[in-house]
Write an enzyme that holds these catalytic residues in place. Structure first.
Site, PDB file in Angstrom:
ATOM      1  N   ASP A  23      23.507  42.984  15.219  1.00 17.72           N
ATOM      2  CA  ASP A  23      22.741  42.563  16.408  1.00 17.72           C
ATOM      3  C   ASP A  23      23.461  41.414  17.100  1.00 17.72           C
ATOM      4  O   ASP A  23      23.528  40.304  16.575  1.00 17.72           O
ATOM      5  CB  ASP A  23      21.334  42.121  15.970  1.00 17.72           C
ATOM      6  CG  ASP A  23      20.555  41.461  17.106  1.00 17.72           C
ATOM      7  OD1 ASP A  23      19.619  40.694  16.805  1.00 17.72           O
ATOM      8  OD2 ASP A  23      20.900  41.701  18.283  1.00 17.72           O
ATOM      9  N   ASN A  25      22.763  40.347  20.361  1.00 12.73           N
ATOM     10  CA  ASN A  25      21.983  39.580  21.354  1.00 12.73           C
ATOM     11  C   ASN A  25      20.719  38.975  20.760  1.00 12.73           C
ATOM     12  O   ASN A  25      19.820  38.558  21.491  1.00 12.73           O
ATOM     13  CB  ASN A  25      21.655  40.464  22.573  1.00 12.73           C
ATOM     14  CG  ASN A  25      20.657  41.558  22.218  1.00 12.73           C
ATOM     15  OD1 ASN A  25      20.423  41.833  21.019  1.00 12.73           O
ATOM     16  ND2 ASN A  25      20.074  42.185  23.217  1.00 12.73           N
ATOM     17  N   ASP A 100      27.107  61.576  18.838  1.00 18.19           N
ATOM     18  CA  ASP A 100      26.158  62.498  18.214  1.00 18.19           C
ATOM     19  C   ASP A 100      25.597  63.418  19.303  1.00 18.19           C
ATOM     20  O   ASP A 100      25.086  62.927  20.324  1.00 18.19           O
ATOM     21  CB  ASP A 100      25.002  61.691  17.579  1.00 18.19           C
ATOM     22  CG  ASP A 100      24.525  62.318  16.284  1.00 18.19           C
ATOM     23  OD1 ASP A 100      24.391  61.582  15.286  1.00 18.19           O
ATOM     24  OD2 ASP A 100      24.301  63.549  16.269  1.00 18.19           O
ATOM     25  N   ASP A 201      24.033  67.719  15.828  1.00 17.07           N
ATOM     26  CA  ASP A 201      22.768  67.668  15.096  1.00 17.07           C
ATOM     27  C   ASP A 201      22.150  69.063  14.936  1.00 17.07           C
ATOM     28  O   ASP A 201      22.005  69.786  15.923  1.00 17.07           O
ATOM     29  CB  ASP A 201      21.819  66.776  15.909  1.00 17.07           C
ATOM     30  CG  ASP A 201      20.586  66.398  15.139  1.00 17.07           C
ATOM     31  OD1 ASP A 201      20.724  65.819  14.074  1.00 17.07           O
ATOM     32  OD2 ASP A 201      19.480  66.721  15.615  1.00 17.07           O
ATOM     33  N   GLU A 251      26.153  69.937  11.829  1.00 14.73           N
ATOM     34  CA  GLU A 251      25.269  69.651  10.694  1.00 14.73           C
ATOM     35  C   GLU A 251      24.361  70.841  10.468  1.00 14.73           C
ATOM     36  O   GLU A 251      23.800  71.392  11.422  1.00 14.73           O
ATOM     37  CB  GLU A 251      24.418  68.414  10.975  1.00 14.73           C
ATOM     38  CG  GLU A 251      23.498  68.065   9.827  1.00 14.73           C
ATOM     39  CD  GLU A 251      22.173  67.482  10.266  1.00 14.73           C
ATOM     40  OE1 GLU A 251      21.708  67.823  11.358  1.00 14.73           O
ATOM     41  OE2 GLU A 251      21.606  66.682   9.511  1.00 14.73           O
ATOM     42  N   HIS A 324      22.704  58.455   7.358  1.00 14.49           N
ATOM     43  CA  HIS A 324      21.452  57.809   7.779  1.00 14.49           C
ATOM     44  C   HIS A 324      20.214  58.583   7.324  1.00 14.49           C
ATOM     45  O   HIS A 324      19.090  58.119   7.494  1.00 14.49           O
ATOM     46  CB  HIS A 324      21.456  57.687   9.307  1.00 14.49           C
ATOM     47  CG  HIS A 324      21.479  59.025   9.972  1.00 14.49           C
ATOM     48  ND1 HIS A 324      22.546  59.909   9.875  1.00 14.49           N
ATOM     49  CD2 HIS A 324      20.544  59.670  10.695  1.00 14.49           C
ATOM     50  CE1 HIS A 324      22.262  61.013  10.521  1.00 14.49           C
ATOM     51  NE2 HIS A 324      21.060  60.914  11.022  1.00 14.49           N
ATOM     52  N   ASP A 325      20.440  59.805   6.790  1.00 17.77           N
ATOM     53  CA  ASP A 325      19.317  60.632   6.306  1.00 17.77           C
ATOM     54  C   ASP A 325      19.240  60.665   4.790  1.00 17.77           C
ATOM     55  O   ASP A 325      18.335  61.308   4.248  1.00 17.77           O
ATOM     56  CB  ASP A 325      19.504  62.095   6.743  1.00 17.77           C
ATOM     57  CG  ASP A 325      19.311  62.303   8.220  1.00 17.77           C
ATOM     58  OD1 ASP A 325      19.902  63.256   8.752  1.00 17.77           O
ATOM     59  OD2 ASP A 325      18.586  61.496   8.848  1.00 17.77           O
TER      60      ASP A 325
HETATM   61  O1  TEU Z   1      18.773  65.913  10.437  1.00 18.65           O
HETATM   62  C1  TEU Z   1      18.553  67.274  10.151  1.00 18.65           C
HETATM   63  C2  TEU Z   1      17.587  67.414   9.082  1.00 18.65           C
HETATM   64  O2  TEU Z   1      17.213  68.481   8.686  1.00 18.65           O
HETATM   65  C3  TEU Z   1      17.056  66.172   8.503  1.00 18.65           C
HETATM   66  O3  TEU Z   1      15.682  66.228   8.610  1.00 18.65           O
HETATM   67  C4  TEU Z   1      17.543  66.068   7.083  1.00 18.65           C
HETATM   68  O4  TEU Z   1      17.655  67.349   6.542  1.00 18.65           O
HETATM   69  C5  TEU Z   1      16.545  65.362   6.238  1.00 18.65           C
HETATM   70  O5  TEU Z   1      16.179  64.197   6.923  1.00 18.65           O
HETATM   71  C6  TEU Z   1      17.218  65.049   4.918  1.00 18.65           C
HETATM   72  O6  TEU Z   1      16.327  64.304   4.164  1.00 18.65           O
HETATM   73  C7  TEU Z   1      19.180  65.656  11.774  1.00 18.65           C
HETATM   74  C8  TEU Z   1      19.412  64.163  11.907  1.00 18.65           C
HETATM   75  O7  TEU Z   1      20.457  63.766  11.044  1.00 18.65           O
HETATM   76  C9  TEU Z   1      18.122  63.475  11.549  1.00 18.65           C
HETATM   77  O8  TEU Z   1      18.297  62.055  11.534  1.00 18.65           O
HETATM   78  C10 TEU Z   1      17.086  63.859  12.573  1.00 18.65           C
HETATM   79  O9  TEU Z   1      15.843  63.294  12.183  1.00 18.65           O
HETATM   80  C11 TEU Z   1      16.931  65.387  12.657  1.00 18.65           C
HETATM   81  O10 TEU Z   1      18.168  66.073  12.686  1.00 18.65           O
HETATM   82  C12 TEU Z   1      16.220  65.762  13.936  1.00 18.65           C
HETATM   83  O11 TEU Z   1      17.052  65.481  15.025  1.00 18.65           O
HETATM   84 CA    CA Z   2      20.248  43.544  19.636  1.00 15.77          CA
END
Ligand code: TEU
Ligand code: CA
Length: 549
Positions: A23, A25, A100, A201, A251, A324-325
């Protein structure tokens, strides 16, 4: 495919989730200027490409994956000028930027959807997937990935629209050529700004199986890899991707090795590679992703063996432990207690990076960052976890609160979204203000500042791995032979290319592990996580040895 366009094979990608990276700002939310300020850190690590999670204008429901304007930057992350500066500064350091691409769905606040929803005869009606009720209820029993029905009723027109994710994420209708045209124009717009590729995605969902779209009360069934999927991707490739020297990675939560031979073929007609999920979901629950583990090494290494041997010479692998998932790599596949965290973080890193494919490092993985100890569901910021809690615990009473919390702590997406840990100072050096997500309390001893100049740190180990990939062609080009397939502690394999053999032996346990003769490393040591050489026939706890013959 021309040699020029295969730079992705030698590259190492670093994934940035901008909200949680830095971050600049002082509003508690990561931003693009924060990323700019850390480019020298990334340059020092040695990565070649940044994959930036969505930073477009969005509706704040799903971490940027509910986009309301594909050509504007989310105000909370910065401005288009900030983005242009990031691109310029990254390129000046020889770092490429991959964005993305989220085109299976848009936010329901996107102007396209607002126009589509306005009436059955709206010019944009067919930009989305609308169906009449079936016997007064949802058109069929298709389920959302985020729990509940995949159909949302719209009073205004008396029809349902499809949302494979949150209610606020309406699926685009790729059967409509006007949708495809808009997407391709948008992609060109970003490429003409100079970006270097897209992570795509849930790209397996743009070609939907017809059965899931019928208003016939039919059952929940497959929602991806439909009959027109590859037609659309080849069209996207012809119309857009083939015009640029880029990296593309799709993905898919369900793609198989066989299917990846099309999606990620080496003749350049579709994408460069795919993110498959078999390894990260090998320990999922019976009919949901949710489980409390533990991971199963024998299953895991056989999955890698299928993907490594299945694609070799025919397509290309991505290599990742987390994103991130996913939960944090060292918590999911290593050991995140302090007595074993550093050693096991190095071991899993070497195990992955010595395979064939393009490695992806998720922000903080290079520091050995761990899962966040979520106290209860009220602390979760993740629509997936919250919806699952409501469905599995509250509505269906299938999971006890205690078990669901154990699953969320083990597999939840919140784990990966706590702020990047830069220093042992206030808010881990992430922000001057209260961060939007709590900082993991272990930031006092797990942070970049304490590692960048420490030759024994996880950071320095990743730096060495990245350098090795650029030094030894066998790492990029070698074949793959799994050794000791049934062993529950050891993941050992060989890579061979041009008369050289790379030997990799990993101990995924906290006990000593015997190596059979074939897995005993004999060449010159390239990298290891113990200083002193050990017994050739025994791996020490969490030990990795990589040698070259
Ligand atoms: O994720 C695809 C997806 O199926 C996710 O839900 C993932 O399988 C699950 O979270 C695993 O635990 C993509 C993106 O990476 C995710 O951040 C988004 O929430 C999702 O698509 C919808 O755009
Ligand atoms: Ca910020």
């Amino acid at each position: 495919m021309s040699k020029k366009s295969q730079w992705f094979k030698e590259a190492v990608v670093y994934q940035i989730y901008p909200k949680s990276f830095m971050d600049a700002n002082g509003d508690g939310m990561g931003d693009l200027r924060g990323v700019i300020g850390k480019l020298d850190y990334l340059k020092a690590l040695g990565i070649d490409v940044i994959w930036l999670n969505p930073c477009y204008k969005n509706s704040g429901v799903d971490g940027g994956y509910d986009i309301s304007d594909y050509r504007a930057i989310a105000p909370e992350l910065g401005t288009m000028e900030d983005f242009d500066e990031l691109l310029r500064q990254a390129h000046a350091r020889g770092i490429r930027i991959v964005m993305d691409l989220v085109v299976n769905h848009t936010s329901t606040e996107h102007p396209w959807f607002i126009e589509s929803r306005a009436g059955k005869d709206s010019p944009k009606r067919d930009f989305y997937i609308w169906r009449p009720p079936f016997e007064g209820k949802e058109p069929n029993r298709e389920r959302s990935v985020f729990s509940g029905p995949a159909w949302q009723y719209d009073e205004a027109t008396g029809e349902y629209y499809l949302h494979m994710f949150a209610v606020e994420q309406a699926d685009l209708n790729w059967e409509n050529e006007a949708v495809r045209r808009e997407v391709y124009d948008m992609m060109h717009w970003w490429f003409k700004k100079g970006i270097d590729g897209f992570r795509m995605d849930v790209i397996d969902m743009i070609g939907k199986p017809p059965a899931m779209l019928r208003a016939d009360g039919g059952p929940h069934g497959p929602s991806s890899h439909g009959p027109r999927e590859h037609e659309f991707l080849r069209e996207m490739n012809r119309e857009v991707l083939s015009h640029y020297d880029i990296l593309t990675v799709g993905e898919s939560g369900s793609v198989t090795v066989e299917q990846a031979l099309d999606y990620a073929n080496l003749d350049g007609s579709e994408l460069n590679m795919m993110f498959q999920f078999e390894h990260v979901e090998h320990d999922a629950g019976e009919d949901t992703k949710w489980s409390a583990g533990p991971m199963n090494l024998v299953k895991l290494k056989k999955i890698f063996e299928r993907w490594q041997t299945g694609l070799h010479g025919r397509a290309w692998n991505s290599l990742y432990w987390d994103n991130h998932d996913q939960p944090r790599a060292v918590s999911h596949f290593g050991c995140d207690e302090e007595r074993c965290r550093v050693r096991s973080a190095k071991m899993i890193a070497a195990c992955l990076h010595m395979m064939e494919g393009t490695p992806y490092i998720y922000q903080g993985e290079e520091l050995g960052m761990t899962n966040y100890p979520l106290r209860d569901i009220s602390e979760s910021k993740d629509v997936e976890a919250i919806n699952a809690w409501n469905e599995l615990v509250v509505e269906q009473k299938r999971f006890t609160p205690e078990y669901m919390m154990a699953c969320i702590r083990y597999k939840g997406r919140d784990n990966a979204r706590t702020p990047m840990q830069w220093t042992a100072g206030k808010n881990a050096g992430f922000s001057e203000a209260e961060p939007w997500m709590p900082v993991n309390p272990n930031y006092t001893f797990i942070n970049a500042e304490s590692q960048v100049n420490d030759p024994d740190s996880v950071f320095s180990f990743y730096k060495k791995l990245i350098a090795l990939r650029k030094t030894h062609p066998v790492i990029v080009n070698g074949d793959f032979t799994l050794l000791m397939p049934e062993d529950k502690q050891v993941f050992a394999y060989l890579r061979r290319h041009a008369g050289r053999t790379l030997q990799v032996a990993c101990n995924f346990s906290g006990e000593h592990a015997a190596l059979d003769a074939q897995a005993q490393t004999s060449g010159s040591m390239l990298i290891a996580n113990y200083d002193e050489p050990g017994d050739a026939a025994v791996l020490r706890p969490w030990e990795v040895r990589v040698t070259l013959v």
